[in-house]
Write an enzyme that holds these catalytic residues in place. Structure first.
Site, PDB file in Angstrom:
ATOM      1  N   ARG A   1      50.982  30.679  30.965  1.00  0.00           N
ATOM      2  CA  ARG A   1      49.529  30.571  30.753  1.00  0.00           C
ATOM      3  C   ARG A   1      49.165  29.378  29.875  1.00  0.00           C
ATOM      4  O   ARG A   1      48.072  28.841  29.951  1.00  0.00           O
ATOM      5  CB  ARG A   1      48.986  31.834  30.067  1.00  0.00           C
ATOM      6  CG  ARG A   1      49.040  33.089  30.896  1.00  0.00           C
ATOM      7  CD  ARG A   1      48.168  34.162  30.240  1.00  0.00           C
ATOM      8  NE  ARG A   1      48.446  35.491  30.752  1.00  0.00           N
ATOM      9  CZ  ARG A   1      47.908  36.010  31.864  1.00  0.00           C
ATOM     10  NH1 ARG A   1      47.071  35.292  32.578  1.00  0.00           N
ATOM     11  NH2 ARG A   1      48.199  37.237  32.245  1.00  0.00           N
TER      12      ARG A   1
ATOM     13  N   ASP B   1      41.388  34.931  44.943  1.00  0.00           N
ATOM     14  CA  ASP B   1      42.452  34.901  45.948  1.00  0.00           C
ATOM     15  C   ASP B   1      42.019  35.820  47.109  1.00  0.00           C
ATOM     16  O   ASP B   1      41.205  35.422  47.935  1.00  0.00           O
ATOM     17  CB  ASP B   1      43.728  35.367  45.235  1.00  0.00           C
ATOM     18  CG  ASP B   1      44.979  35.265  46.064  1.00  0.00           C
ATOM     19  OD1 ASP B   1      45.131  34.291  46.786  1.00  0.00           O
ATOM     20  OD2 ASP B   1      45.833  36.171  45.958  1.00  0.00           O
TER      21      ASP B   1
ATOM     22  N   LYS C   1      40.820  30.212  46.833  1.00  0.00           N
ATOM     23  CA  LYS C   1      41.749  30.113  47.975  1.00  0.00           C
ATOM     24  C   LYS C   1      41.027  30.631  49.225  1.00  0.00           C
ATOM     25  O   LYS C   1      41.087  31.838  49.515  1.00  0.00           O
ATOM     26  CB  LYS C   1      43.001  30.958  47.709  1.00  0.00           C
ATOM     27  CG  LYS C   1      44.013  30.355  46.722  1.00  0.00           C
ATOM     28  CD  LYS C   1      45.225  31.290  46.615  1.00  0.00           C
ATOM     29  CE  LYS C   1      46.352  30.750  45.768  1.00  0.00           C
ATOM     30  NZ  LYS C   1      47.397  31.761  45.490  1.00  0.00           N
TER      31      LYS C   1
ATOM     32  N   ASP D   1      49.309  33.027  35.119  1.00  0.00           N
ATOM     33  CA  ASP D   1      50.673  33.378  34.707  1.00  0.00           C
ATOM     34  C   ASP D   1      51.572  33.746  35.883  1.00  0.00           C
ATOM     35  O   ASP D   1      51.104  34.111  36.953  1.00  0.00           O
ATOM     36  CB  ASP D   1      50.625  34.605  33.786  1.00  0.00           C
ATOM     37  CG  ASP D   1      50.251  35.877  34.554  1.00  0.00           C
ATOM     38  OD1 ASP D   1      49.153  35.920  35.141  1.00  0.00           O
ATOM     39  OD2 ASP D   1      51.074  36.819  34.595  1.00  0.00           O
TER      40      ASP D   1
ATOM     41  N   GLY E   1      43.494  35.605  32.498  1.00  0.00           N
ATOM     42  CA  GLY E   1      43.641  34.327  33.198  1.00  0.00           C
ATOM     43  C   GLY E   1      42.560  33.292  32.945  1.00  0.00           C
ATOM     44  O   GLY E   1      42.845  32.100  32.929  1.00  0.00           O
TER      45      GLY E   1
ATOM     46  N   GLU F   1      36.012  33.458  36.551  1.00  0.00           N
ATOM     47  CA  GLU F   1      37.355  33.842  37.039  1.00  0.00           C
ATOM     48  C   GLU F   1      38.276  32.629  37.025  1.00  0.00           C
ATOM     49  O   GLU F   1      37.838  31.503  37.244  1.00  0.00           O
ATOM     50  CB  GLU F   1      37.234  34.356  38.490  1.00  0.00           C
ATOM     51  CG  GLU F   1      37.165  35.862  38.616  1.00  0.00           C
ATOM     52  CD  GLU F   1      38.513  36.551  38.382  1.00  0.00           C
ATOM     53  OE1 GLU F   1      39.389  35.968  37.709  1.00  0.00           O
ATOM     54  OE2 GLU F   1      38.686  37.669  38.859  1.00  0.00           O
TER      55      GLU F   1
ATOM     56  N   PHE G   1      51.659  30.385  45.387  1.00  0.00           N
ATOM     57  CA  PHE G   1      51.417  30.904  44.044  1.00  0.00           C
ATOM     58  C   PHE G   1      51.411  29.757  43.026  1.00  0.00           C
ATOM     59  O   PHE G   1      52.224  28.841  43.100  1.00  0.00           O
ATOM     60  CB  PHE G   1      52.520  31.913  43.699  1.00  0.00           C
ATOM     61  CG  PHE G   1      52.241  32.705  42.474  1.00  0.00           C
ATOM     62  CD1 PHE G   1      51.390  33.797  42.516  1.00  0.00           C
ATOM     63  CD2 PHE G   1      52.822  32.352  41.268  1.00  0.00           C
ATOM     64  CE1 PHE G   1      51.119  34.529  41.362  1.00  0.00           C
ATOM     65  CE2 PHE G   1      52.571  33.080  40.114  1.00  0.00           C
ATOM     66  CZ  PHE G   1      51.706  34.178  40.167  1.00  0.00           C
TER      67      PHE G   1
HETATM   68  P1  IMP Z   1      42.440  38.688  43.957  1.00  0.00           P
HETATM   69  O1  IMP Z   1      41.994  40.058  43.488  1.00  0.00           O
HETATM   70  O2  IMP Z   1      43.470  38.763  45.044  1.00  0.00           O
HETATM   71  O3  IMP Z   1      41.278  37.780  44.338  1.00  0.00           O
HETATM   72  O4  IMP Z   1      43.228  38.001  42.771  1.00  0.00           O
HETATM   73  C1  IMP Z   1      42.618  37.765  41.611  1.00  0.00           C
HETATM   74  C2  IMP Z   1      43.545  37.764  40.417  1.00  0.00           C
HETATM   75  O5  IMP Z   1      44.943  37.744  40.761  1.00  0.00           O
HETATM   76  C3  IMP Z   1      43.290  36.514  39.640  1.00  0.00           C
HETATM   77  O6  IMP Z   1      42.272  36.704  38.690  1.00  0.00           O
HETATM   78  C4  IMP Z   1      44.650  36.227  39.017  1.00  0.00           C
HETATM   79  O7  IMP Z   1      44.771  36.894  37.794  1.00  0.00           O
HETATM   80  C5  IMP Z   1      45.649  36.768  40.010  1.00  0.00           C
HETATM   81  N1  IMP Z   1      46.154  35.696  40.931  1.00  0.00           N
HETATM   82  C6  IMP Z   1      45.829  35.492  42.220  1.00  0.00           C
HETATM   83  N2  IMP Z   1      46.483  34.429  42.742  1.00  0.00           N
HETATM   84  C7  IMP Z   1      47.260  33.947  41.752  1.00  0.00           C
HETATM   85  C8  IMP Z   1      48.170  32.819  41.650  1.00  0.00           C
HETATM   86  O8  IMP Z   1      48.412  32.027  42.588  1.00  0.00           O
HETATM   87  N3  IMP Z   1      48.770  32.656  40.435  1.00  0.00           N
HETATM   88  C9  IMP Z   1      48.558  33.481  39.366  1.00  0.00           C
HETATM   89  N4  IMP Z   1      47.706  34.524  39.414  1.00  0.00           N
HETATM   90  C10 IMP Z   1      47.056  34.753  40.588  1.00  0.00           C
HETATM   91 MG    MG Z   2      41.931  36.665  36.761  1.00  0.00          MG
END
Ligand code: IMP
Ligand code: MG
Length: 179
Positions: free
Chosen positions: A168, A105, A133, A162, A47, A101, A155
């Site tokens: 992407r 999220d 977020k 992606d 990403g 990053e 999302f």
């Molecule tokens: P986390 O572990 O929940 O903080 O999410 C981190 C990873 O999930 C990011 O590096 C993204 O690859 C993916 N991700 C989280 N939210 C989104 C989104 O809204 N769109 C696309 N990928 C996301």
């Molecule tokens: Mg990521």
């Protein structure tokens, strides 16, 4: 104009101009904070590839760049488990590490990355994320640099992010259309 990726419709959310300003904002802070240091950027594939590429062009301090690959998402839902797919190829012991990053999220990925890095005894650890977020974040790792703080929890795709490995390549960020 809305776009369709597989079964979902997305609408424009963050324009290339806004993206550019946010990237430059992060670079300015890093250039200032690491003026007399030599940080190592650890970019998280897939990403963060576009953010990394744009950011590195405006970083002025001497630095290294390496990549790590972890995976947590399936489609538009987090799988709840973070797997390491590609490990570190540069020794980070005693180094000032900056994780790059695409989006922070829930914070699950960044928590795992922090633990992974800590094992190698870096001198310092910082996080730069293009999107943050805050309403979803449940982690305890400090997020030092944030490009765009997104209050909306929907999302998003594009600019490296992606949906089912698609979107992407989009040069701007799109958000899932409200039904
Ligand atoms: P986390 O572990 O929940 O903080 O999410 C981190 C990873 O999930 C990011 O590096 C993204 O690859 C993916 N991700 C989280 N939210 C989104 C989104 O809204 N769109 C696309 N990928 C996301
Ligand atoms: Mg990521």
């Amino acid at each position: 104009m809305s776009i369709k990726i597989e079964d979902k419709f997305f609408v424009p959310f963050i324009s290339p101009d806004v993206i550019d300003k946010a990237v430059r904002g992060i670079a300015e802070q890093i250039n200032r904070d690491y003026k007399d240091k030599e940080p190592i950027f650890v970019s998280t594939l897939n990403g963060a590839f576009m953010f990394t590429s744009d950011l590195m062009k405006v970083i002025e301090v001497e630095c290294n760049l390496t990549f790590i690959k972890v995976c947590s998402y399936c489609g538009d839902k987090s799988s709840g488990v973070v797997n390491e797919i590609l490990g570190l190829s540069i020794d980070i012991e005693g180094r000032d590490v900056i994780i790059l990053e695409d989006i922070v999220d829930s914070g699950m990925t960044i928590n795992v990355l922090h633990k992974m890095m800590a094992k190698f005894n870096p001198k310092s650890f910082a996080v730069a994320t293009f999107i943050y977020k805050p309403n979803c974040y449940k982690g305890d790792v400090k997020i030092d640099y944030k490009g765009i703080v997104m209050e909306n929890n929907n999302f998003i795709v594009g600019y490296g992010l992606d949906y089912n490995q698609k979107g992407r390549n989009l040069p701007e960020i799109y958000i899932l259309e409200e039904c």
